[in-house]
Motif scaffolding. Structure first.
Motif, mmCIF file in Angstrom:
data_model
loop_
_atom_site.group_PDB
_atom_site.id
_atom_site.type_symbol
_atom_site.label_atom_id
_atom_site.label_comp_id
_atom_site.label_asym_id
_atom_site.label_seq_id
_atom_site.Cartn_x
_atom_site.Cartn_y
_atom_site.Cartn_z
ATOM 1 N N PHE A 133 12.640 -9.174 2.534
ATOM 2 C CA PHE A 133 13.198 -10.180 3.461
ATOM 3 C C PHE A 133 14.645 -10.601 3.334
ATOM 4 O O PHE A 133 15.103 -10.839 2.034
ATOM 5 N N GLY A 188 5.255 2.556 4.984
ATOM 6 C CA GLY A 188 4.122 1.744 5.836
ATOM 7 C C GLY A 188 3.477 0.683 4.772
ATOM 8 O O GLY A 188 3.261 -0.412 5.329
ATOM 9 N N LEU A 189 3.035 0.789 3.620
ATOM 10 C CA LEU A 189 2.214 0.186 2.593
ATOM 11 C C LEU A 189 3.226 -0.725 1.802
ATOM 12 O O LEU A 189 2.740 -1.318 0.926
ATOM 13 N N GLY A 190 4.418 -0.391 1.732
ATOM 14 C CA GLY A 190 5.222 -0.916 0.676
ATOM 15 C C GLY A 190 5.729 -2.201 0.990
ATOM 16 O O GLY A 190 5.433 -2.767 1.701
ATOM 17 N N GLU A 191 5.901 -2.951 -0.105
ATOM 18 C CA GLU A 191 6.340 -4.361 0.060
ATOM 19 C C GLU A 191 7.423 -4.299 0.894
ATOM 20 O O GLU A 191 8.417 -3.750 0.897
ATOM 21 N N GLN A 192 7.422 -5.441 1.602
ATOM 22 C CA GLN A 192 8.718 -6.047 2.691
ATOM 23 C C GLN A 192 9.684 -6.788 2.004
ATOM 24 O O GLN A 192 9.191 -7.699 1.387
#
Lengths: 112, 110
Positions: free
Chosen positions: A103, A97-101
């Motif tokens: 792309f 949930g709080l991890g880097e996305q």
């Protein structure tokens, strides 16, 4: 190296066509997301998935559906493309949930 | 609804000048904030993030941001910009999911 790939960089489709946008990640991430990006509006969440065969609606799901049959692959489907779906589509994944996305490079879809 | 505001849609600045890109968020108990950069024809990549701890966060490429709870802000700064910093910058927050601001286009002029 972390990698999210999208099947096409540019796509041109006609109104009423069924459109498939594919996204693949090689990081074994649980969470995957589809956004559309429009000037002045930033990124808006269409759908996301926390696990295989699971999907949740985002802020603008109308006109779209998704499929996640395998952990690494998340598909966005436009059942009947319309001109107002002309946009940049970005796929992302994250391990939590709080991890880097992370792309993908994006798919620029034009519907004529 | 949780929201993120970026007051400046475009920021032109001369090379080697300092820059500040502004970001404000709607107040919440838990605040997790991010800055992403998007270079032309590319996806987004993370510049920095604030999850907890020190309010001054340092990121890649010489950028830093300061979390200010009283002003509900998370402004991005760089003391001296380069031509290669020309890009679009997005502020985002996590609240059940990611919420992105509308973006600020930074143009660095020679």
């Amino acid at each position: 190296d972390v990698k999210v790939t999208q099947s096409s960089r540019y796509l041109v489709k006609r109104t009423g066509e069924k459109v498939f946008l594919e996204c693949v990640q090689d990081m074994d991430h649980e969470n995957m997301f589809w956004y559309r990006q429009d000037p002045g509006l930033g990124l808006r969440l269409i759908y996301f998935s926390y696990d295989v065969k699971m999907k949740e609606k985002g802020d603008i799901p109308e006109g779209y559906s998704v499929s996640r049959e395998k952990k690494e692959r998340f598909s966005l489907i436009l059942e009947s493309a319309s001109t107002n779906q002309t946009s940049m589509y970005l796929c992302a994944s994250t391990p939590g949930g709080l991890g880097e996305q992370y792309f993908g490079p994006g798919t620029r879809l034009t519907v004529t | 609804a949780q929201s993120v505001t970026q007051l400046d849609s475009q920021v032109p600045v001369f090379e080697e000048a300092p820059v500040e890109l502004r970001c404000n968020y709607s107040s919440s108990v838990s605040v997790y904030l991010f800055w992403y950069v998007q270079y032309p024809n590319q996806g987004l990549q993370l510049l920095l993030k604030y999850l907890s701890g020190s309010t001054l966060v340092k990121g890649i490429n010489g950028f830093e941001a300061e979390f200010n709870k009283s002003q509900t802000s998370f402004h991005l700064r760089k003391p001296s910009v380069h031509i290669s910093d020309t890009a679009e910058y997005f502020c985002a927050r996590w609240f059940q999911n990611f919420v992105f601001g509308p973006g600020t286009r930074l143009s660095v002029l020679p």
